[in-house]
Design an enzyme around this catalytic site. Structure first.
Site: not given
Length: 414
Positions: A292, A159, A330, A305, A265, A295, A320
């Site tokens: 975005c 052991c 738009h 564009c 250092c 999401c 946009c």
């Protein structure tokens, strides 16, 4: 010094690449040719030595012997105490003679060698036929097959061997292997480990861990950071100074990084951390992309564009690029997009300018850092070629003093 303790350090240097066909126990009594293979060097009046793993082992033995000649306790206990104080001999001596030795041994997790066995050891439980029960495998074993350490906990040899092998190989523990008993914090001494472990590879691994810990804990020693280099640097006092290993690697002894004068250092550590993390990536993303509005995926606009369609298959939002609002209004009215909101525009402009300024600052220093590192490599090549030229000129009837102009010219170019 007891013969049992002398058994401890007749061992390999601890270099794992040195092979298996080596002796695996130290010899404290043998002085050896200490320092015979050491490489002594001086850089700008900063003396140091380059030590092989064998030299490191001898140096460790010398430290143990020096302290043990004063405190006169078992060698393995001395090593554990030195490791506890990070191999600071003066600090250990001060604590040893401050009058509270029991507290010292308790903090170092060793049994006081001044205690009598009746006070320090628990009595093993024996059956009527002289057998003892192992507290790990619960088998009854003859007393000759049971082993214990100073705390008195005894287990069977199998052991103990399995326990120590697991700690060394699987967990990488060397200096801090505690007793196998669940609630006992007493550290297993080196003599017990070397006596119970029979596998040469495990012994070699254990010695490697002991040697590695000795260098890492000692403020006067530092491993060479070059890959696969097994040398260490030993100095007389720690300082921010360049040292050169036998592998020709030059590094700062204080922090272990490539020599970085005149940068401090702590500033170099901040720089490396900044290069390693993603802070500048985040700055570039903030300065050149938008999310975005639906999401939150990151989008970079490289032409076309202001009508944006999210490429995320589960989103497909029309918006946009200018105002990040829905694109549908738009088509009939540009009022909401072209209306100027002073506060909102200022916040967006400040955030983007801050990210761009941080990115430009980082790129400025990064570019110069890389240029200086490249120049340093060229400088090392130049020094090597000058050294070869100096040796060649000395072979053609020129003295060492006469060729020093090349070295001075290389250090102080016109």
């Amino acid at each position: 010094m007891d013969s049992d303790e002398e058994y401890l350090y007749d061992c390999d240097s601890g270099n794992e690449s040195s092979g298996d066909d080596v002796g695996l126990e130290f010899e404290i009594e043998g002085e050896g040719e200490s320092g015979s293979s050491r490489y002594r060097e001086t850089t700008e009046n900063y003396p140091y030595e380059v030590l092989s793993t064998e030299d490191i082992t001898r140096h460790m033995i010398d430290c143990i012997k020096e302290v043990n000649s004063v405190v006169n306790i078992p060698v393995t206990t001395t090593r554990i105490l030195l490791n506890h104080f990070k191999w600071d001999k003066e600090k250990l001596m001060e604590r040893f003679y401050d009058g509270d030795q029991e507290k010292l041994f308790s903090e170092a997790h060793v049994v006081s060698p001044f205690k009598t066995p009746s006070k320090s050891q628990r009595v093993p439980v024996k059956t009527s036929n002289g057998m003892e029960e192992c507290e790990i495998c619960f088998l009854n074993m003859p007393s000759a097959m049971m082993t214990g350490i100073e705390c008195g906990h005894r287990f069977c040899t199998n052991c103990w061997t399995e326990y120590l092998t697991t700690k060394i190989i699987d967990e990488g523990m060397g200096q801090t292997i505690s007793c196998a008993a669940h609630s006992c914090s007493i550290l297993v001494d080196d003599h017990t480990v070397m006596r119970l472990i029979v596998d040469p590879k495990v012994k070699l691994k254990y010695q490697h861990l002991i040697t590695k810990s000795f260098v890492e804990c000692n403020r006067l020693l530092r491993w060479c950071p070059y890959p696969d280099c097994n040398y260490a640097i030993k100095v007389q006092y720690p300082d921010v100074q360049p040292v050169m290993c036998k592998c020709r690697n030059v590094f700062c002894f204080n922090c272990g990084e490539n020599w970085h004068d005149p940068v401090k250092c702590h500033l170099l550590r901040h720089w490396i951390k900044k290069c390693d993390d993603d802070s500048e990536t985040s700055n570039w993303i903030a300065a050149n992309t938008k999310e975005c509005p639906k999401c939150k995926v990151t989008i970079e606009k490289d032409g076309g564009c202001n009508h944006m369609v999210c490429k995320n298959q589960s989103c497909k939002a029309d918006f946009c690029w200018v105002c990040l609002g829905p694109w549908e209004p738009h088509g009939s009215s540009w009022y909401s997009c072209n209306r100027y909101d002073e506060d909102e525009a200022k916040q967006a402009r400040d955030a983007q300018e801050k990210s761009r300024a941080a990115l430009q600052r980082y790129l400025f220093y990064c570019n110069r850092y890389m240029n200086h590192m490249q120049s340093l490599k060229f400088e090392h090549k130049l020094y090597a070629s000058v050294k070869e030229k100096m040796e060649e000129m000395q072979q053609h009837n020129m003295s060492w003093i006469e060729v020093q102009f090349l070295k001075k010219g290389c250090r102080h170019p016109v």
